[in-house]
Design a protein around this motif. Sequence first.
Motif, PDB file in Angstrom:
ATOM      1  N   PHE A  98       9.125 -12.905 -14.129  1.00 45.40           N
ATOM      2  CA  PHE A  98      10.091 -12.621 -13.064  1.00 45.40           C
ATOM      3  C   PHE A  98       9.783 -13.494 -11.837  1.00 45.40           C
ATOM      4  O   PHE A  98       9.352 -12.982 -10.794  1.00 45.40           O
ATOM      5  N   PRO A  99      10.011 -14.786 -11.938  1.00 50.11           N
ATOM      6  CA  PRO A  99       9.631 -15.703 -10.846  1.00 50.11           C
ATOM      7  C   PRO A  99      10.356 -15.456  -9.531  1.00 50.11           C
ATOM      8  O   PRO A  99       9.859 -15.863  -8.473  1.00 50.11           O
ATOM      9  N   ASP A 100      11.513 -14.811  -9.581  1.00 48.39           N
ATOM     10  CA  ASP A 100      12.300 -14.597  -8.354  1.00 48.39           C
ATOM     11  C   ASP A 100      12.054 -13.240  -7.703  1.00 48.39           C
ATOM     12  O   ASP A 100      12.623 -12.951  -6.641  1.00 48.39           O
ATOM     13  N   LYS A 101      11.223 -12.404  -8.317  1.00 49.34           N
ATOM     14  CA  LYS A 101      10.951 -11.080  -7.756  1.00 49.34           C
ATOM     15  C   LYS A 101       9.840 -11.165  -6.706  1.00 49.34           C
ATOM     16  O   LYS A 101       8.954 -12.022  -6.784  1.00 49.34           O
ATOM     17  N   LYS A 102       9.886 -10.243  -5.752  1.00 53.54           N
ATOM     18  CA  LYS A 102       8.849 -10.180  -4.727  1.00 53.54           C
ATOM     19  C   LYS A 102       7.735  -9.251  -5.203  1.00 53.54           C
ATOM     20  O   LYS A 102       7.907  -8.029  -5.238  1.00 53.54           O
ATOM     21  N   VAL A 103       6.627  -9.844  -5.609  1.00 50.69           N
ATOM     22  CA  VAL A 103       5.514  -9.053  -6.128  1.00 50.69           C
ATOM     23  C   VAL A 103       4.207  -9.531  -5.510  1.00 50.69           C
ATOM     24  O   VAL A 103       4.067 -10.695  -5.130  1.00 50.69           O
ATOM     25  N   ARG A 104       3.266  -8.613  -5.399  1.00 47.76           N
ATOM     26  CA  ARG A 104       1.921  -8.997  -4.979  1.00 47.76           C
ATOM     27  C   ARG A 104       0.924  -8.082  -5.675  1.00 47.76           C
ATOM     28  O   ARG A 104       1.198  -6.915  -5.942  1.00 47.76           O
ATOM     29  N   PHE A 105      -0.252  -8.645  -5.981  1.00 48.97           N
ATOM     30  CA  PHE A 105      -1.284  -7.920  -6.700  1.00 48.97           C
ATOM     31  C   PHE A 105      -2.565  -7.929  -5.877  1.00 48.97           C
ATOM     32  O   PHE A 105      -3.015  -8.989  -5.420  1.00 48.97           O
ATOM     33  N   LEU A 106      -3.144  -6.740  -5.690  1.00 46.68           N
ATOM     34  CA  LEU A 106      -4.320  -6.584  -4.845  1.00 46.68           C
ATOM     35  C   LEU A 106      -5.480  -6.034  -5.665  1.00 46.68           C
ATOM     36  O   LEU A 106      -5.336  -5.029  -6.373  1.00 46.68           O
ATOM     37  N   SER A 107      -6.620  -6.698  -5.556  1.00 46.14           N
ATOM     38  CA  SER A 107      -7.806  -6.275  -6.293  1.00 46.14           C
ATOM     39  C   SER A 107      -8.698  -5.401  -5.414  1.00 46.14           C
ATOM     40  O   SER A 107      -8.999  -5.748  -4.274  1.00 46.14           O
ATOM     41  N   GLY A 108      -9.079  -4.243  -5.962  1.00 45.91           N
ATOM     42  CA  GLY A 108      -9.973  -3.366  -5.213  1.00 45.91           C
ATOM     43  C   GLY A 108      -9.685  -1.908  -5.462  1.00 45.91           C
ATOM     44  O   GLY A 108      -8.873  -1.547  -6.324  1.00 45.91           O
ATOM     45  N   ASN A 109     -10.333  -1.053  -4.693  1.00 41.95           N
ATOM     46  CA  ASN A 109     -10.178   0.389  -4.803  1.00 41.95           C
ATOM     47  C   ASN A 109      -8.922   0.821  -4.043  1.00 41.95           C
ATOM     48  O   ASN A 109      -8.823   0.624  -2.836  1.00 41.95           O
ATOM     49  N   ALA A 110      -7.976   1.410  -4.760  1.00 37.24           N
ATOM     50  CA  ALA A 110      -6.704   1.809  -4.147  1.00 37.24           C
ATOM     51  C   ALA A 110      -6.894   2.781  -2.993  1.00 37.24           C
ATOM     52  O   ALA A 110      -6.129   2.751  -2.023  1.00 37.24           O
ATOM     53  N   ILE A 111      -7.914   3.618  -3.071  1.00 34.85           N
ATOM     54  CA  ILE A 111      -8.156   4.606  -2.019  1.00 34.85           C
ATOM     55  C   ILE A 111      -8.478   3.916  -0.693  1.00 34.85           C
ATOM     56  O   ILE A 111      -8.137   4.406   0.384  1.00 34.85           O
ATOM     57  N   LYS A 112      -9.112   2.757  -0.770  1.00 35.42           N
ATOM     58  CA  LYS A 112      -9.448   2.001   0.434  1.00 35.42           C
ATOM     59  C   LYS A 112      -8.318   1.063   0.852  1.00 35.42           C
ATOM     60  O   LYS A 112      -8.136   0.790   2.044  1.00 35.42           O
ATOM     61  N   ILE A 113      -7.558   0.572  -0.119  1.00 33.86           N
ATOM     62  CA  ILE A 113      -6.516  -0.415   0.167  1.00 33.86           C
ATOM     63  C   ILE A 113      -5.250   0.224   0.742  1.00 33.86           C
ATOM     64  O   ILE A 113      -4.662  -0.291   1.706  1.00 33.86           O
ATOM     65  N   ILE A 114      -4.825   1.338   0.176  1.00 36.65           N
ATOM     66  CA  ILE A 114      -3.536   1.941   0.552  1.00 36.65           C
ATOM     67  C   ILE A 114      -3.411   2.229   2.049  1.00 36.65           C
ATOM     68  O   ILE A 114      -2.363   1.933   2.648  1.00 36.65           O
ATOM     69  N   PRO A 115      -4.449   2.777   2.715  1.00 38.50           N
ATOM     70  CA  PRO A 115      -4.298   3.042   4.156  1.00 38.50           C
ATOM     71  C   PRO A 115      -4.012   1.792   4.984  1.00 38.50           C
ATOM     72  O   PRO A 115      -3.428   1.884   6.058  1.00 38.50           O
ATOM     73  N   SER A 116      -4.402   0.620   4.460  1.00 39.12           N
ATOM     74  CA  SER A 116      -4.196  -0.626   5.213  1.00 39.12           C
ATOM     75  C   SER A 116      -2.826  -1.250   4.962  1.00 39.12           C
ATOM     76  O   SER A 116      -2.460  -2.230   5.623  1.00 39.12           O
ATOM     77  N   LEU A 117      -2.060  -0.708   4.025  1.00 41.55           N
ATOM     78  CA  LEU A 117      -0.752  -1.281   3.708  1.00 41.55           C
ATOM     79  C   LEU A 117       0.282  -0.857   4.754  1.00 41.55           C
ATOM     80  O   LEU A 117       0.448   0.324   5.030  1.00 41.55           O
ATOM     81  N   ASP A 118       0.974  -1.822   5.291  1.00 40.56           N
ATOM     82  CA  ASP A 118       1.969  -1.565   6.332  1.00 40.56           C
ATOM     83  C   ASP A 118       3.337  -1.368   5.696  1.00 40.56           C
ATOM     84  O   ASP A 118       4.283  -2.127   5.947  1.00 40.56           O
ATOM     85  N   LYS A 119       3.436  -0.361   4.822  1.00 34.68           N
ATOM     86  CA  LYS A 119       4.679  -0.104   4.111  1.00 34.68           C
ATOM     87  C   LYS A 119       4.849   1.384   3.868  1.00 34.68           C
ATOM     88  O   LYS A 119       3.876   2.139   3.869  1.00 34.68           O
ATOM     89  N   ARG A 120       6.095   1.782   3.649  1.00 31.73           N
ATOM     90  CA  ARG A 120       6.393   3.107   3.127  1.00 31.73           C
ATOM     91  C   ARG A 120       7.064   2.898   1.775  1.00 31.73           C
ATOM     92  O   ARG A 120       8.040   2.150   1.674  1.00 31.73           O
ATOM     93  N   PHE A 121       6.526   3.545   0.756  1.00 28.02           N
ATOM     94  CA  PHE A 121       6.999   3.327  -0.605  1.00 28.02           C
ATOM     95  C   PHE A 121       7.995   4.397  -1.021  1.00 28.02           C
ATOM     96  O   PHE A 121       7.872   5.564  -0.635  1.00 28.02           O
ATOM     97  N   ASP A 122       8.987   3.994  -1.818  1.00 22.75           N
ATOM     98  CA  ASP A 122       9.928   4.981  -2.336  1.00 22.75           C
ATOM     99  C   ASP A 122       9.818   5.155  -3.843  1.00 22.75           C
ATOM    100  O   ASP A 122      10.589   5.903  -4.439  1.00 22.75           O
ATOM    101  N   MET A 123       8.832   4.485  -4.463  1.00 20.25           N
ATOM    102  CA  MET A 123       8.484   4.758  -5.858  1.00 20.25           C
ATOM    103  C   MET A 123       7.024   4.391  -6.059  1.00 20.25           C
ATOM    104  O   MET A 123       6.596   3.292  -5.694  1.00 20.25           O
ATOM    105  N   VAL A 124       6.261   5.324  -6.634  1.00 20.46           N
ATOM    106  CA  VAL A 124       4.827   5.108  -6.879  1.00 20.46           C
ATOM    107  C   VAL A 124       4.509   5.521  -8.303  1.00 20.46           C
ATOM    108  O   VAL A 124       4.952   6.586  -8.763  1.00 20.46           O
ATOM    109  N   PHE A 125       3.750   4.679  -9.001  1.00 18.43           N
ATOM    110  CA  PHE A 125       3.278   5.030 -10.341  1.00 18.43           C
ATOM    111  C   PHE A 125       1.755   5.040 -10.331  1.00 18.43           C
ATOM    112  O   PHE A 125       1.120   4.062  -9.937  1.00 18.43           O
ATOM    113  N   ILE A 126       1.177   6.159 -10.769  1.00 16.87           N
ATOM    114  CA  ILE A 126      -0.278   6.330 -10.770  1.00 16.87           C
ATOM    115  C   ILE A 126      -0.791   6.360 -12.199  1.00 16.87           C
ATOM    116  O   ILE A 126      -0.396   7.207 -13.000  1.00 16.87           O
ATOM    117  N   ASP A 127      -1.685   5.427 -12.518  1.00 12.60           N
ATOM    118  CA  ASP A 127      -2.292   5.389 -13.852  1.00 12.60           C
ATOM    119  C   ASP A 127      -3.655   4.706 -13.746  1.00 12.60           C
ATOM    120  O   ASP A 127      -3.885   3.650 -14.327  1.00 12.60           O
TER     121      ASP A 127
END
Length: 209
Positions: A98-127
């Motif tokens: 999907f070369p035209d989609k806006k995607v980004r991948f972050l390496s690390g512990n989600a518990i530490k990363i999520i608080p630093s994200l400057d976004k509000r999400f309207d769909m979340v998948f946890i696995d």
Amino acid sequence: MAPAPNKKLEELLLEAKLLGDIKRKAEKEKIPVIDEDTGRFLEAISFVKKPREILEIGCGSGFSSYFLVKNLEDGSYTGIDLNKERLKRAEEFIKNKFPDKKVRFLSGNAIKIIPSLDKRFDMVFIDAAKYEYPLYIKVLDGKLSKGAIVIADNIFYQHKVFKKELSKHDYNSVAGIRGYIDFVTNSKDFRTELINIGDGISISEFVGI
């Protein structure tokens, strides 16, 4: 003259081969992947809800990411995984597909990363790590849009979540899943259903402010 094959049907055949190859490779390398029925459920939710901001906690090698990103239109996708090698594979796969989609991948512990994200999400998948499920949902506080959908996989955990006696190996994972279920079913901020698809999924609508 025979009618020309439908383009959508041809695309489905190519997709089935692609996903089959990826799943077989992941299973051969013992990389956990979601059940395809669960993937199709994610695809359908994304198609209907048309989320603008998707977050995936535990994207692995990108099999589940495919279903989340496929119907993404004007929004963006963020995938987090602790395993750098798998994350790199997921990023290459999704960006090539999907070369035209806006995607980004972050390496690390989600518990530490999520608080630093400057976004509000309207769909979340946890696995990701099952014992951390309660921490994932709590760290999403302040990061969900009104009406956001939060889906968690492996809620049944091979039906061990229903058992009274557990091995030491499974205890923490099952305790985490049970804690997650208790939280989303008892919280006034979520409306939750458990669905018997794959290894069980939880789908919660964020109804809080």
